[in-house]
Design an enzyme around this catalytic site. Structure first.
Site, short mmCIF file in Angstrom:
data_model
loop_
_atom_site.label_atom_id
_atom_site.label_comp_id
_atom_site.label_asym_id
_atom_site.label_seq_id
_atom_site.Cartn_x
_atom_site.Cartn_y
_atom_site.Cartn_z
CB SER A 16 67.60 46.08 57.01
OG SER A 16 66.88 45.43 55.99
CB ILE A 95 47.26 48.45 50.51
CG1 ILE A 95 47.76 47.00 50.58
CG2 ILE A 95 46.89 48.84 49.09
CD1 ILE A 95 49.02 46.73 49.84
CG HIS A 112 58.06 43.24 45.54
ND1 HIS A 112 57.04 43.10 46.46
CD2 HIS A 112 58.10 42.08 44.84
CE1 HIS A 112 56.49 41.91 46.31
NE2 HIS A 112 57.10 41.26 45.33
CB VAL A 147 49.48 46.04 45.43
CG1 VAL A 147 50.65 45.62 46.31
CG2 VAL A 147 48.50 46.89 46.21
#
Ligand code: DQB
Ligand code: GRF
Length: 218
Positions: A16, A95, A112, A147
């Site tokens: 999306s 990752i 995020h 990360v």
């Protein structure tokens, strides 16, 4: 004015956010064009949308690679001949190795679903609800090997409402992601966002001044 940056979007699923970037790029004045959509999962539903929008797609299945280095090398070997200038991760769930991240340093961004540096990693909405925070949100950032820790480009604050479940909260945050990510890619692709000392400097941009207070004052 054909100096639009060539962007690859990397997905693993629904896509999306990819769709939001594709729709933004359909404006000829947008500074980026989506030249490639790449998925690590053959079953990613986002692939069909990209094909329907006339975008080149590609599947590089991590399961057919013996190591992370070989998987990342295969992705790099697709991006370079496609003359990709920027990479946008959009629900991409693998990752990346340090070598790949360094090769695309300051040219790879992510979205995020939290206000970083809070709630790095997975299950962000469940954890925010468990903590009882009143304001949650989403963050677009440059990707670093560490990360969810790269320089922050832009953030959107989203209120947590009484009775929220992970589903209702994630839907509200996702709607904000769909506004924020095209905005962040515009800043990067147009050269208005620069990394200096591991912080993002935004040039020629008026900054939001009003606080989001939740619960509201009245
Ligand atoms: C993600 C952040 C975390 C995960 C996935 C995507 C995660 O923890 N997945 C479970 C383990 C999957 C696996 O075994 O690979 N957000 N690479 C680097 N740095 C990042 C961000 C994302 C994807 C790859 C980063 C990334 O900040 N090196 C997107
Ligand atoms: C989004 O919440 C994004 O922030 C996170 O993964 C989800 C991907 O959703 N990285 P979609 O595939 O873009 O619909």
């Amino acid at each position: 004015m054909s100096e639009r940056k060539r962007v690859a979007i990397l997905i693993s699923g629904r896509g999306s956010n990819m769709k939001a970037l594709v729709e933004a790029s359909q404006d000829p004045a947008y500074p980026a064009e989506i030249a490639l959509v790449l998925s690590n999962r053959p079953s990613a539903t986002g692939l069909a949308y990209a094909e329907g929008a006339g975008i080149s797609t590609c599947v590089i299945d991590h399961k057919s690679h013996a190591s992370r280095e070989s998987f990342d090398a295969a992705i790099d070997a697709k991006l370079r001949p496609s003359r990709i200038e920027l990479v946008a991760l959009a629900g991409f769930m693998r990752i990346m190795t340090a070598g790949f991240v360094e090769a695309w340093r300051d040219r790879m961004i992510n979205i995020h679903p939290s206000l970083l540096p809070s709630y790095k990693g997975l299950y962000t909405h469940e954890r925010a609800l468990a903590d009882g925070v009143k304001i949650h949100g989403c963050t677009s950032h440059f990707v670093r090997h560490d990360v969810d820790a790269g320089p922050i480009i832009a953030q959107a604050a989203v209120p947590v409402l009484e009775g929220d479940t992970p589903d209702t909260l994630s839907a509200r945050v996702l709607a904000a992601e769909h506004q924020l990510y095209p905005h962040a890619l515009r800043l990067v692709a147009s050269g208005q966002a620069h990394v200096r000392d591991e912080r993002v400097i935004i040039s020629a941009q008026s900054m939001a001044a009003a606080p989001l207070i939740n619960p509201p004052l009245r």
